[in-house]
Design an enzyme around this catalytic site. Structure first.
Site, PDB file in Angstrom:
ATOM      1  CB  CYS A  70      -0.605   0.530   1.219  1.00 34.87           C
ATOM      2  SG  CYS A  70      -1.819  -1.559   1.151  1.00 34.87           S
ATOM      3  CD  GLU A  91      -2.760   3.866   2.883  1.00 37.07           C
ATOM      4  OE1 GLU A  91      -2.200   3.462   2.270  1.00 37.07           O
ATOM      5  OE2 GLU A  91      -3.617   4.063   3.415  1.00 37.07           O
TER       6      GLU A  91
HETATM    7 ZN   LIG Z   1      -2.561  -0.215   2.810  1.00 31.16          ZN
END
Ligand SMILES: [Zn+2]
Length: 136
Positions: A56, A58
């Site tokens: 992801c 992040e």
């Molecule tokens: Zn994630």
């Protein structure tokens, strides 16, 4: 956190999401802009692959920051949209990222996201996103 700095992070997150060439499976691009306590900003987008181990946005931003020696963090801005859309929509960290963030941030860490159609900034604490989180 002053509003101008948050909007700068949102802008950085949008910029890196728009440069994403690694979301071939979902066609959903996510950008994350992470502010370290040093003042440095680390940007990441979601990186997908044919297996189930996609990364992801992040955690991409955190991996960049941690490997460059940043140890403490102020906040993160996250935005996402389908590749065909112009507007970004409210996008929040998935469960895996919430757990990850909870282990690398302090209780005052904030998560911001922005919805272009609503022209609205959303602010969350990790306690709101992941109450009673797992800890060793
Ligand atoms: Zn994630």
């Amino acid at each position: 956190m002053e509003n101008n700095k948050v909007l700068e992070l949102i802008s950085e997150a949008k910029k890196i999401a728009n440069s994403n060439f690694c979301c071939k499976h979902s066609n959903f691009t996510v950008g994350a802009s992470l502010l370290g306590k040093s003042g440095k900003i680390y940007n990441g987008f979601n990186i997908e692959n044919d297996g189930i181990q996609s990364i992801c946005a992040e955690r991409t931003a955190f991996a960049k920051a941690l490997t460059e020696g940043e140890k403490e963090f102020v906040c993160i801005a996250v935005v996402g949209k389908n590749l065909n859309d112009v507007n970004f929509s409210k996008t929040l960290p998935c469960g895996y990222c919430r757990q990850f963030l909870s282990e690398y941030t302090s209780s005052d860490f904030k998560v911001y996201t922005y919805d272009d159609k609503e022209q609205k900034l959303y602010t969350y604490t990790l306690e709101e996103l992941l109450p009673n989180s797992f800890r060793l």
